[in-house]
Motif scaffolding. Sequence first.
Motif, PDB file in Angstrom:
ATOM      1  N   PHE A  43      16.825 116.216  73.707  1.00  0.00           N
ATOM      2  CA  PHE A  43      17.260 114.225  74.099  1.00  0.00           C
ATOM      3  C   PHE A  43      16.372 113.250  74.640  1.00  0.00           C
ATOM      4  O   PHE A  43      16.752 112.450  74.844  1.00  0.00           O
ATOM      5  N   GLU A  48      21.052 111.906  73.687  1.00  0.00           N
ATOM      6  CA  GLU A  48      22.591 112.401  74.039  1.00  0.00           C
ATOM      7  C   GLU A  48      22.177 113.480  73.635  1.00  0.00           C
ATOM      8  O   GLU A  48      21.948 113.426  72.722  1.00  0.00           O
ATOM      9  N   ILE A  49      23.074 113.947  73.510  1.00  0.00           N
ATOM     10  CA  ILE A  49      23.291 115.368  72.686  1.00  0.00           C
ATOM     11  C   ILE A  49      24.664 115.964  73.787  1.00  0.00           C
ATOM     12  O   ILE A  49      25.082 115.822  75.207  1.00  0.00           O
ATOM     13  N   SER A 139      16.464 116.802  80.739  1.00  0.00           N
ATOM     14  CA  SER A 139      16.622 115.279  81.015  1.00  0.00           C
ATOM     15  C   SER A 139      15.126 114.613  81.404  1.00  0.00           C
ATOM     16  O   SER A 139      15.352 113.467  80.785  1.00  0.00           O
TER      17      SER A 139
END
Length: 348
Positions: A43, A48-49, A139
Amino acid sequence: MPLTAYELDPPAGLSSSHLSFLSKYLGPSYLSASTLEKLCGQFEAASEIVLHNFLATSIAEKLKEEAKRIDIREYPSKAAIVPQDLGEGSGWSLQGPSSKHRYLTLDRKASDTATPIMQDILTNLLPSEAFRAWLGVVSSLTPMAHRTEARRFRKGLDYTLAAGEERSGEARLDVWLGATWWADVPVASDAEEALLEEGGWECYLASPEEGEDPAVFQSKHAKQAAEKPEGESSANGIAETSVKGADGAGNGQEQNGQEQEFELEINQEESDELSPSDFDSDSEDGEDDGPLLIQAVSFNKLLIVLRDPGVMRFVKYLGAAAGGSRWDVGGEWEVGMLEVEDAEEATE
């Protein structure tokens, strides 16, 4: 709907009580230290993932069954004309205005809902301190407030339109769990690619340039083609189009736009460890004039995106021939950066 601030200070990582709570919802792979470390690295690199098989098998099966049951009951025939008030009631209500969006949302306090599993995820999992801690670990950000909802996009009816966002302000963390039962197909299969043809996909677009209509997406090649004399083809020979929504307003993508996302593929057995081959990137080097990201309708996939100020997003109009409604649950999180003490200040 305003953001809801957390009452407690940010947790310092995942505690044993957090893990115990999350084990009721998440697949065991997503609670192991080695997996969380890999997710954090991916990430951080991509912002984004996509996490496959996010929910534990038991709760995922219940979620699929309740959405499937409603769609089969309310869509007795695939070719049936859909009434405008389909699905309203039992805790679900229509959201508008239609100039911006149209879909159903679930009342988190409803006592007679036909979707108790989705309501449980909405009211208990997503706002929890445990999920807040989990998001923070994945994150490397600090969730400070959240705004969540469960959505149903009825086929032949619902969508959201791309709208201009303020270019100033802070980045937001978008987190959406796909719950579309008929989109439960093998990863990287022809069936998965075919899902894009049904509509209902989510798209992220870069900020429009001054003077552009944010509701109509055009790539750089489309703009160049529009400036050429009539009859002259574009440099790359590819026709560029914009797709119209239900009310005629553009909310589409360049049809040859390439999907860009990071995916973490988990086997159905929900193994506790992941190998490097479980990570796959569709990113390509070079200039990209297409959408920033496109995510087709999905089931049991969690999309996490760090959205910069000014980035636009929309959910494409779901075609009348789709296998059923598009279902999802999630929202956006206000986040702060983790504070790292400066080495020089630490020595003073």
